[in-house]
Design a protein around this motif. Sequence first.
Motif, PDB file in Angstrom:
ATOM      1  N   PRO A 121       0.606  -1.276  -0.010  1.00  0.00           N
ATOM      2  CA  PRO A 121      -0.121  -0.105  -0.077  1.00  0.00           C
ATOM      3  C   PRO A 121       0.748   1.336   0.001  1.00  0.00           C
ATOM      4  N   HIS A 122       2.049   1.282   0.582  1.00  0.00           N
ATOM      5  CA  HIS A 122       2.862   2.503   0.476  1.00  0.00           C
ATOM      6  C   HIS A 122       3.438   2.767  -0.780  1.00  0.00           C
ATOM      7  N   HIS A 123       3.879   1.657  -1.455  1.00  0.00           N
ATOM      8  CA  HIS A 123       4.163   1.786  -2.877  1.00  0.00           C
ATOM      9  C   HIS A 123       2.921   2.481  -3.749  1.00  0.00           C
ATOM     10  N   GLN A 124       1.782   1.882  -3.813  1.00  0.00           N
ATOM     11  CA  GLN A 124       0.524   2.255  -4.343  1.00  0.00           C
ATOM     12  C   GLN A 124       0.261   3.845  -4.141  1.00  0.00           C
ATOM     13  N   GLU A 125       0.393   4.240  -2.892  1.00  0.00           N
ATOM     14  CA  GLU A 125       0.145   5.606  -2.529  1.00  0.00           C
ATOM     15  C   GLU A 125       1.101   6.341  -3.223  1.00  0.00           C
ATOM     16  N   LYS A 126       2.353   6.211  -3.298  1.00  0.00           N
ATOM     17  CA  LYS A 126       3.430   6.956  -4.135  1.00  0.00           C
ATOM     18  C   LYS A 126       3.084   6.980  -5.561  1.00  0.00           C
ATOM     19  N   LEU A 127       2.427   5.835  -6.126  1.00  0.00           N
ATOM     20  CA  LEU A 127       2.200   5.918  -7.464  1.00  0.00           C
ATOM     21  C   LEU A 127       1.105   7.001  -7.894  1.00  0.00           C
ATOM     22  N   ARG A 128       0.070   6.889  -6.954  1.00  0.00           N
ATOM     23  CA  ARG A 128      -0.866   7.954  -6.975  1.00  0.00           C
ATOM     24  C   ARG A 128      -0.084   9.243  -6.928  1.00  0.00           C
ATOM     25  N   VAL A 129       0.566   9.835  -5.933  1.00  0.00           N
ATOM     26  CA  VAL A 129       1.263  10.956  -6.076  1.00  0.00           C
ATOM     27  C   VAL A 129       1.978  11.254  -7.187  1.00  0.00           C
ATOM     28  N   GLU A 130       2.922  10.250  -7.701  1.00  0.00           N
ATOM     29  CA  GLU A 130       3.512  10.565  -9.116  1.00  0.00           C
ATOM     30  C   GLU A 130       2.505  10.729 -10.167  1.00  0.00           C
ATOM     31  N   ARG A 131       1.223  10.311 -10.221  1.00  0.00           N
ATOM     32  CA  ARG A 131       0.545  10.755 -11.418  1.00  0.00           C
ATOM     33  C   ARG A 131      -0.216  11.971 -10.918  1.00  0.00           C
ATOM     34  N   LEU A 132      -0.356  12.374  -9.739  1.00  0.00           N
ATOM     35  CA  LEU A 132      -0.963  13.933  -9.587  1.00  0.00           C
ATOM     36  C   LEU A 132       0.363  15.050  -9.933  1.00  0.00           C
ATOM     37  N   LEU A 133       1.607  14.637  -9.747  1.00  0.00           N
ATOM     38  CA  LEU A 133       2.547  15.601  -9.912  1.00  0.00           C
ATOM     39  C   LEU A 133       2.903  15.738 -11.359  1.00  0.00           C
ATOM     40  N   LEU A 134       2.790  14.488 -12.108  1.00  0.00           N
ATOM     41  CA  LEU A 134       2.981  14.425 -13.588  1.00  0.00           C
ATOM     42  C   LEU A 134       1.788  15.118 -14.164  1.00  0.00           C
ATOM     43  N   GLU A 135       0.793  15.069 -13.723  1.00  0.00           N
ATOM     44  CA  GLU A 135      -0.571  15.492 -14.578  1.00  0.00           C
ATOM     45  C   GLU A 135      -0.822  17.180 -14.142  1.00  0.00           C
ATOM     46  N   SER A 136       0.042  17.593 -12.916  1.00  0.00           N
ATOM     47  CA  SER A 136      -0.516  18.848 -12.466  1.00  0.00           C
ATOM     48  C   SER A 136      -0.190  19.956 -13.415  1.00  0.00           C
ATOM     49  N   GLY A 137       0.689  19.966 -14.437  1.00  0.00           N
ATOM     50  CA  GLY A 137       0.740  20.959 -15.082  1.00  0.00           C
ATOM     51  C   GLY A 137       2.279  21.647 -14.793  1.00  0.00           C
ATOM     52  N   ILE A 138       2.714  21.384 -13.741  1.00  0.00           N
ATOM     53  CA  ILE A 138       3.932  21.947 -13.096  1.00  0.00           C
ATOM     54  C   ILE A 138       5.282  20.974 -13.470  1.00  0.00           C
ATOM     55  N   PRO A 139       6.323  21.401 -14.045  1.00  0.00           N
ATOM     56  CA  PRO A 139       7.188  20.324 -14.531  1.00  0.00           C
ATOM     57  C   PRO A 139       7.598  19.543 -13.141  1.00  0.00           C
ATOM     58  N   ALA A 140       7.630  18.267 -13.373  1.00  0.00           N
ATOM     59  CA  ALA A 140       8.029  17.457 -12.141  1.00  0.00           C
ATOM     60  C   ALA A 140       8.954  16.238 -12.810  1.00  0.00           C
ATOM     61  N   THR A 141       9.954  15.816 -11.886  1.00  0.00           N
ATOM     62  CA  THR A 141      10.650  14.675 -11.974  1.00  0.00           C
ATOM     63  C   THR A 141      10.362  13.748 -10.847  1.00  0.00           C
ATOM     64  N   VAL A 142      10.212  12.508 -11.145  1.00  0.00           N
ATOM     65  CA  VAL A 142      10.096  11.378 -10.292  1.00  0.00           C
ATOM     66  C   VAL A 142      11.322  10.523 -10.091  1.00  0.00           C
ATOM     67  N   LEU A 143      11.855  10.367  -8.584  1.00  0.00           N
ATOM     68  CA  LEU A 143      13.075   9.383  -8.560  1.00  0.00           C
ATOM     69  C   LEU A 143      12.404   8.507  -7.880  1.00  0.00           C
ATOM     70  N   ARG A 144      12.932   7.047  -8.373  1.00  0.00           N
ATOM     71  CA  ARG A 144      12.476   5.753  -7.658  1.00  0.00           C
ATOM     72  C   ARG A 144      13.605   5.017  -7.195  1.00  0.00           C
TER      73      ARG A 144
END
Length: 339
Positions: A121-144
């Motif tokens: 569940p901890h990983h799944q929550e971070k995946l939701r955050v990744e999607r929010l940031l990448l779809e926010s319109g603010i330039p974003a980078t994700v580190l895994r």
Amino acid sequence: MADRGEGPTMIVVTGAGGGVGRHVARELSERGETVRAFVKNDEQARSARVEGATEVVVGDIRSTDDLAAAMRGASRVFHVCPTAVVREVGIAEGLIDAARANGVEHIVFNSVIHPEIRDLPHHQEKLRVERLLLESGIPATVLRPSHFMQNYVDFWDLMLAGTLPYPSSPTSVMGVVDAEDIGEVGAMITASPDGHAGKVYDLSTEELTRHEMAAIWSDVLGHRMSAVRLPPDAMKKPLHGLGPAATIAVRSLASTKGSALRPMFRGLAGMPNTRGVRNWPEESKDCYVAMMSYYDKNGLPAGDMTVLPELLGRPATGYREFAVREAARRGSPVTSSSR
């Protein structure tokens, strides 16, 4: 977009008192960047100033008002949530709102390797955050990043006494990475984000079982090390840890011939509250048990191990190199063969 005038670029580091955030804040400061550290208490605030933070905001990352205060005037953000925080989506939504209000140019998010794993569940929550940031319109980078090498030295006293305990099977294969390498990459991208917008980077170094880790520590510290399995649910059911505690005592005595009694007893006394887990919310404890239960059965494979050295411009820190460095930092003699 907020008007910043001609002032210096302000970079906010959330979770700046933790293992990754602290390294990012220090690396940014060493690069000459203006850093505002967002931390949870005065103790972390003092540490952040030592690491070079120009400004410090003390607050609760779950509070939209505290987040808004931390983001005021920010140009870029490195975002990492504390380990004990499970529900990150609401935090990310508050972060995005505050970032928009201040015209933030780029957000770097510290996620986790393989966030798609449904049983975590901890990983799944971070995946939701990744999607929010990448779809926010603010330039974003994700580190895994993979599992941190630093996680195992939480049991340092017991390591000095000849054992390497952890709440998962010693035969599980774990992808690992040095948190300081993540701090270096995180600072580099946050300071110079050109070309990194929309990118998702796997950050992994090597794969090891804990038996293999123990063999490396045996070479480095000069005494035989044994990997010991703690039950994944021991943090919620302390009685389940009694059998492993006896095993640790027996193996420690055999390994060090009784020369490490003090660290052994100190380590056993502190084992039930490693990382201060007794103070975590029940939901966080449940999440931790679920995570360790998964690692116990399945391990956690590394991601693409070619990415990190490419970003660093050098080889990533290997586990043996990490062990030598950490032993030296803690004042432990390092055998000449391991140097």
